[in-house]
Design a protein around this motif. Structure first.
Motif, short mmCIF file in Angstrom:
data_model
loop_
_atom_site.label_atom_id
_atom_site.label_comp_id
_atom_site.label_asym_id
_atom_site.label_seq_id
_atom_site.Cartn_x
_atom_site.Cartn_y
_atom_site.Cartn_z
N PRO A 85 35.84 24.70 46.22
CA PRO A 85 35.52 23.28 46.20
C PRO A 85 34.06 23.08 45.83
CG PRO A 85 36.65 23.89 48.23
CD PRO A 85 36.26 25.16 47.55
N VAL A 94 36.30 24.12 41.38
CA VAL A 94 37.56 23.54 40.91
C VAL A 94 37.29 22.35 39.98
CG1 VAL A 94 37.84 21.98 42.89
CG2 VAL A 94 39.86 22.79 41.65
N SER A 115 45.54 18.12 41.03
CA SER A 115 44.99 16.78 41.25
C SER A 115 43.62 16.63 40.62
CB SER A 115 44.92 16.49 42.75
OG SER A 115 44.06 17.40 43.43
N HIS A 116 42.83 17.70 40.63
CA HIS A 116 41.52 17.64 39.96
C HIS A 116 41.69 17.49 38.45
CE1 HIS A 116 39.84 19.03 43.80
NE2 HIS A 116 38.66 18.67 43.34
N THR A 152 49.93 16.86 42.49
CA THR A 152 49.45 16.56 43.84
C THR A 152 48.85 17.79 44.51
OG1 THR A 152 51.69 16.93 44.73
CG2 THR A 152 51.07 14.66 44.18
N GLY A 153 48.84 18.93 43.84
CA GLY A 153 48.21 20.13 44.38
C GLY A 153 46.70 20.08 44.24
N TRP A 154 46.03 21.09 44.81
CA TRP A 154 44.57 21.10 44.81
C TRP A 154 44.00 21.13 43.39
CZ3 TRP A 154 41.05 25.76 44.85
CH2 TRP A 154 39.72 25.38 45.09
#
Length: 212
Positions: free
Chosen positions: A161, A187, A14-15, A9-11
């Motif tokens: 991003p 990312v 999640s990617h 669920t982190g940045w």
């Protein structure tokens, strides 16, 4: 392939989870709070890096590979990074899971022979503790031989991003720079590089760096 992502669920996590899912892998989100995973197509399992090894092994049941995105910045506990590396290597070995990919840091990459990025005057002070922790985790991997095939994937100095360009380079222990002298990766492309490595297994038991 059934792939579990720690820190899903982190940045960055999640990617990576979404990239693996889009490619048709069966994905498992290993998270502290399962209710944070809202996608019904993703299996969520409670996973606590401070739990006993036996509980961690149970949470990994049926998984073929693990990708770990772990940081201590949120709770100000950077020691968890090195400890997590140790516990995951042990847990995967006991669970008979042979593949671990790790979201690493850029600080320990070399900018010149024997000179790491973190040791340069320009390295931001606010990221030093995190970079040191990732360097310690890398040492854990290099010093452990228990049959788990690991790959430590360091991003460029700047991860930001952005959309997937599907173009990136792979390096080793040296920081990769572009023609303008910058070290950057989105990312989205970092996640692509991670899943590419998962599928190709071209760099077993070593650290790689990815950048434009």
């Amino acid at each position: 392939m059934k792939v579990a992502v720690v820190g899903a669920t982190g940045w960055i996590g999640s990617h990576i989870l979404n990239e693996a899912k889009q490619r048709g892998h069966e994905v498992v989100a290993l998270v502290r709070e399962v209710n944070r995973v809202e996608d019904p197509d993703i299996e969520a399992r409670a996973f606590d890096l401070t739990a006993p090894i036996g509980e961690m092994v149970d949470s990994l049941s049926g998984v073929d590979a693990v990708i770990a995105s772990i940081g201590g910045r949120a709770k100000g506990n950077h020691d968890i990074v090195k400890q997590a590396a140790k516990k995951l290597l042990t847990s995967l070995s006991e669970a008979k899971i042979g593949r671990l990919l790790w979201v690493g840091g850029a600080g320990s990459l070399e900018v010149a022979p024997g000179v790491t990025l973190i040791s340069t005057p320009e390295f931001p002070e606010e990221y030093k503790a995190e970079a040191i922790a990732q360097g310690e985790a890398l040492d854990v991997f290099k010093q452990t031989a228990n049959g788990v095939n690991w790959t430590f994937v360091s991003p460029a100095a700047e991860i930001f991003p952005g959309e997937t360009l599907s173009k990136y380079r792979i390096g080793g222990e040296q920081l990769l720079l572009d023609e303008q002298g910058n070290s950057r990766i989105s990312v989205s492309d970092y996640a692509k590089a991670m899943v590419d490595e998962l599928e190709s297994n071209q760099h077993p038991n070593q650290r790689i760096g990815v950048a434009y």
